[in-house]
Design an enzyme around this catalytic site. Structure first.
Site, mmCIF file in Angstrom:
data_model
loop_
_atom_site.group_PDB
_atom_site.id
_atom_site.type_symbol
_atom_site.label_atom_id
_atom_site.label_comp_id
_atom_site.label_asym_id
_atom_site.label_seq_id
_atom_site.Cartn_x
_atom_site.Cartn_y
_atom_site.Cartn_z
ATOM 1 N N HIS A 39 41.273 39.546 37.359
ATOM 2 C CA HIS A 39 41.751 40.375 36.260
ATOM 3 C C HIS A 39 42.096 39.421 35.105
ATOM 4 O O HIS A 39 43.160 39.518 34.502
ATOM 5 C CB HIS A 39 42.999 41.172 36.664
ATOM 6 C CG HIS A 39 42.783 42.102 37.821
ATOM 7 N ND1 HIS A 39 43.810 42.746 38.466
ATOM 8 C CD2 HIS A 39 41.643 42.518 38.432
ATOM 9 C CE1 HIS A 39 43.319 43.516 39.440
ATOM 10 N NE2 HIS A 39 42.006 43.387 39.441
ATOM 11 N N HIS A 71 36.499 37.978 42.217
ATOM 12 C CA HIS A 71 36.880 39.066 41.303
ATOM 13 C C HIS A 71 38.237 38.716 40.714
ATOM 14 O O HIS A 71 39.162 38.367 41.443
ATOM 15 C CB HIS A 71 36.952 40.387 42.083
ATOM 16 C CG HIS A 71 37.664 41.483 41.351
ATOM 17 N ND1 HIS A 71 37.300 41.882 40.086
ATOM 18 C CD2 HIS A 71 38.725 42.259 41.702
ATOM 19 C CE1 HIS A 71 38.105 42.863 39.697
ATOM 20 N NE2 HIS A 71 38.984 43.107 40.655
ATOM 21 N N TYR A 128 25.190 27.469 28.412
ATOM 22 C CA TYR A 128 25.786 27.474 29.750
ATOM 23 C C TYR A 128 26.165 28.887 30.182
ATOM 24 O O TYR A 128 26.039 29.245 31.353
ATOM 25 C CB TYR A 128 26.977 26.509 29.817
ATOM 26 C CG TYR A 128 26.466 25.116 29.674
ATOM 27 C CD1 TYR A 128 25.856 24.483 30.757
ATOM 28 C CD2 TYR A 128 26.478 24.471 28.440
ATOM 29 C CE1 TYR A 128 25.304 23.227 30.614
ATOM 30 C CE2 TYR A 128 25.923 23.218 28.292
ATOM 31 C CZ TYR A 128 25.337 22.593 29.388
ATOM 32 O OH TYR A 128 24.773 21.367 29.250
HETATM 33 ZN ZN LIG Z 1 40.634 44.336 40.583
#
Ligand SMILES: [Zn+2]
Length: 210
Positions: free
Chosen positions: A97, A95, A122
């Site tokens: 940002h 994860h 891709y």
């Molecule tokens: Zn986050």
């Protein structure tokens, strides 16, 4: 592909974190990485830069999500668990940002069922369909439920005004997919306002997931 030993997996998480940090794909203490073990998970700790992770201090969680060793895990652990619980084959979750993906997650006029168009083969193979998860404030466990609803069908989701969460069969697969997503978000922003020749439905249908 044989599963990495726990020691190798710890090193691989730290190596990936440093690589993401050095390339500007994460900053401050944002972003987190996890990988599945035989008996639980390794998770990056809370309040630590992915650029300077210590293999010995990664959070080790048991199958129930309880901290077994290492530093306390990221406060976004629930995002990772929602992915693993809906995707039995997932070996790792990343994860970020990352700037371009977050930028796209803020645009008002995207298709929330599939945020990015098929720009390259891709992208289609590594990410495929990318749904937008509605905004939730930090720590709101409603976000876990919202991710869980989509995770069974999608290994990649984009959290509105926040960033992408991507699962893969291995750490490499998850990293490759989230990097492909970030680069495609960058391309999408570069191309905004231009007339595009996207892949056709037939061209997309002919591609197999990577
Ligand atoms: Zn986050």
């Amino acid at each position: 592909m044989p599963r990495l030993s726990e020691a190798n997996l710890r090193d691989a998480i730290c190596h990936l974190g440093a690589s993401l940090f050095q390339r500007g794909l994460t900053f401050g203490s944002a972003g987190n990485i996890s990988a599945r073990l035989e008996d639980g998970w390794l998770m990056t700790p809370t309040n630590v830069s992915l650029g300077c992770l210590d293999p010995a201090r990664l959070s080790k969680l048991d199958a129930a999500g309880k901290l077994v060793s290492g530093d306390p895990p990221t406060k976004e652990t629930f995002l990772h668990r929602a992915m693993y619980e809906e995707r039995q084959q997932a070996g790792a979750v990343v994860h970020l940002h990352s700037t371009h993906s977050v930028a796209v997650s803020v645009l008002a006029d995207v298709d929330a069922t599939n945020v990015l168009p098929p720009i390259t083969a891709y992208y289609v193979m590594r990410v495929g369909q990318l749904p937008l998860v509605p905004y939730h404030p930090p720590g709101d466990l409603g976000l876990a439920e919202a991710v869980r609803k989509l995770a069974g069908k999608h290994h990649a989701v984009l959290l509105a005004n926040h960033g992408p969460v991507v699962a893969g069969s291995s750490l490499d697969a998850a990293a490759n997919a989230i990097e492909e997503l970030e680069e495609t978000a960058k391309l999408f922003l570069l191309l905004r306002g231009s007339r595009l020749r996207l892949l056709t439905e037939e061209q997309v249908a002919a591609l197999k997931p990577a």
